[in-house]
Design a protein around this motif. Structure first.
Motif, PDB file in Angstrom:
ATOM      1  N   THR A  85      -6.999   5.544  -3.725  1.00  0.00           N
ATOM      2  CA  THR A  85      -5.958   4.740  -3.082  1.00  0.00           C
ATOM      3  C   THR A  85      -5.025   4.233  -4.168  1.00  0.00           C
ATOM      4  O   THR A  85      -5.400   4.193  -5.352  1.00  0.00           O
ATOM      5  CB  THR A  85      -6.539   3.528  -2.330  1.00  0.00           C
ATOM      6  N   ARG A  87     -11.710   6.234  -4.457  1.00  0.00           N
ATOM      7  CA  ARG A  87     -12.141   6.902  -3.226  1.00  0.00           C
ATOM      8  C   ARG A  87     -11.006   6.751  -2.221  1.00  0.00           C
ATOM      9  O   ARG A  87     -10.352   5.716  -2.166  1.00  0.00           O
ATOM     10  CB  ARG A  87     -13.413   6.261  -2.688  1.00  0.00           C
ATOM     11  N   GLY A  88     -10.796   7.765  -1.407  1.00  0.00           N
ATOM     12  CA  GLY A  88      -9.727   7.719  -0.418  1.00  0.00           C
ATOM     13  C   GLY A  88      -9.924   6.661   0.647  1.00  0.00           C
ATOM     14  O   GLY A  88      -8.970   6.138   1.208  1.00  0.00           O
ATOM     15  N   ARG A  89     -11.162   6.305   0.934  1.00  0.00           N
ATOM     16  CA  ARG A  89     -11.470   5.247   1.900  1.00  0.00           C
ATOM     17  C   ARG A  89     -12.636   4.422   1.348  1.00  0.00           C
ATOM     18  O   ARG A  89     -13.789   4.578   1.752  1.00  0.00           O
ATOM     19  CB  ARG A  89     -11.822   5.851   3.260  1.00  0.00           C
ATOM     20  N   GLY A 138      -9.660  -1.812   3.427  1.00  0.00           N
ATOM     21  CA  GLY A 138     -10.249  -1.303   4.650  1.00  0.00           C
ATOM     22  C   GLY A 138      -9.861  -2.046   5.907  1.00  0.00           C
ATOM     23  O   GLY A 138     -10.170  -1.624   7.004  1.00  0.00           O
ATOM     24  N   GLY A 158      -3.365   5.601   1.054  1.00  0.00           N
ATOM     25  CA  GLY A 158      -4.665   5.246   1.606  1.00  0.00           C
ATOM     26  C   GLY A 158      -4.607   4.103   2.588  1.00  0.00           C
ATOM     27  O   GLY A 158      -3.566   3.490   2.795  1.00  0.00           O
ATOM     28  N   PRO A 159      -5.767   3.803   3.200  1.00  0.00           N
ATOM     29  CA  PRO A 159      -5.834   2.708   4.166  1.00  0.00           C
ATOM     30  C   PRO A 159      -5.567   1.384   3.468  1.00  0.00           C
ATOM     31  O   PRO A 159      -5.863   1.227   2.294  1.00  0.00           O
ATOM     32  CB  PRO A 159      -7.266   2.778   4.696  1.00  0.00           C
ATOM     33  N   ARG A 189       0.834  -1.198   0.000  1.00  0.00           N
ATOM     34  CA  ARG A 189       0.000   0.000   0.000  1.00  0.00           C
ATOM     35  C   ARG A 189       0.873   1.254   0.000  1.00  0.00           C
ATOM     36  O   ARG A 189       1.689   1.439   0.870  1.00  0.00           O
ATOM     37  CB  ARG A 189      -0.909   0.003   1.224  1.00  0.00           C
ATOM     38  N   GLU A 196     -15.191   1.263   0.419  1.00  0.00           N
ATOM     39  CA  GLU A 196     -15.815   0.171   1.169  1.00  0.00           C
ATOM     40  C   GLU A 196     -15.065  -1.121   0.874  1.00  0.00           C
ATOM     41  O   GLU A 196     -14.344  -1.226  -0.114  1.00  0.00           O
ATOM     42  CB  GLU A 196     -17.275   0.007   0.739  1.00  0.00           C
ATOM     43  N   THR A 197     -15.266  -2.124   1.705  1.00  0.00           N
ATOM     44  CA  THR A 197     -14.688  -3.447   1.468  1.00  0.00           C
ATOM     45  C   THR A 197     -15.318  -4.033   0.214  1.00  0.00           C
ATOM     46  O   THR A 197     -16.512  -3.842  -0.040  1.00  0.00           O
ATOM     47  CB  THR A 197     -14.955  -4.369   2.671  1.00  0.00           C
ATOM     48  N   HIS A 236      -5.091  -0.142   8.950  1.00  0.00           N
ATOM     49  CA  HIS A 236      -4.769   1.269   8.772  1.00  0.00           C
ATOM     50  C   HIS A 236      -3.257   1.359   8.806  1.00  0.00           C
ATOM     51  O   HIS A 236      -2.644   1.218   9.861  1.00  0.00           O
ATOM     52  CB  HIS A 236      -5.397   2.136   9.854  1.00  0.00           C
TER      53      HIS A 236
END
Length: 177
Positions: free
Chosen positions: A74, A153-155, A60, A55-56, A52, A157-158, A63
């Protein structure tokens, strides 16, 4: 003298440039591969490592405090051995695969007709997977593949696995972090 034509975001106003350069750069050699970033990565045929950058981590799950903070997307580098890939899934946002080294077969599935379209990508080739379209990939070559993955998206969804068992295990995967 250089002139900034756009304002810094509020969290970076007054932050020294050296601090910004430190926080917003990341070297591949410093990133430990995450072999458990995804629930399906525990299953033979879907094993892969995520590195990574922005991003996370892990869809998800983790972190990664060393990752560059995400704003609108991401970015990861995936390492996939021959015969491995990932399970058919969807996202609520666009997902991009950009091959750096090796060859990767990307697939798109139609959940209504059962049709599957496959595209083989080589170095410097790309596939964009739209939101809600079932997709995935497999390394069906004889060498490992490295490719970049971006989510819109920066975060995000799974991922939503098509396989019901994997889909049901998503929450347990997130809690195991």
């Amino acid at each position: 003298m250089t002139i900034a034509r756009h304002e810094r975001p509020p969290e970076l106003v007054g932050v020294p440039l050296n601090d910004i350069a430190q926080r917003y750069t990341r070297a591949f050699r410093e990133i430990a591969p995450d072999w458990e970033a995804f629930e399906d990565a525990k299953v033979e045929g879907y094993k892969r490592a995520q590195h990574r950058f922005i991003g996370p981590g892990g869809s998800g799950k983790h972190h990664d405090t060393e990752a560059i903070p995400a704003r609108g997307f991401t970015l990861s580098i995936m390492y996939v051995e021959p015969g491995q890939g990932n399970a058919a899934h969807t996202h609520e946002v666009e997902e991009i695969f950009f091959v750096l080294k090796g060859h990767l077969t990307v697939f798109f599935d139609d959940e209504n007709t059962g049709e599957r379209i496959e595209k083989r990508l080589g170095p410097w080739e790309c596939a964009a997977c739209p939101p809600g379209v079932v997709h995935g990939y497999v390394n069906d070559s004889l060498e490992p593949v490295y490719f970049q993955v971006m989510l819109g998206r920066g975060r995000p969804e799974t991922m939503g696995y098509s396989d019901e068992e994997l889909f049901q295990r998503r929450d347990a995967h997130l809690k195991s972090a």
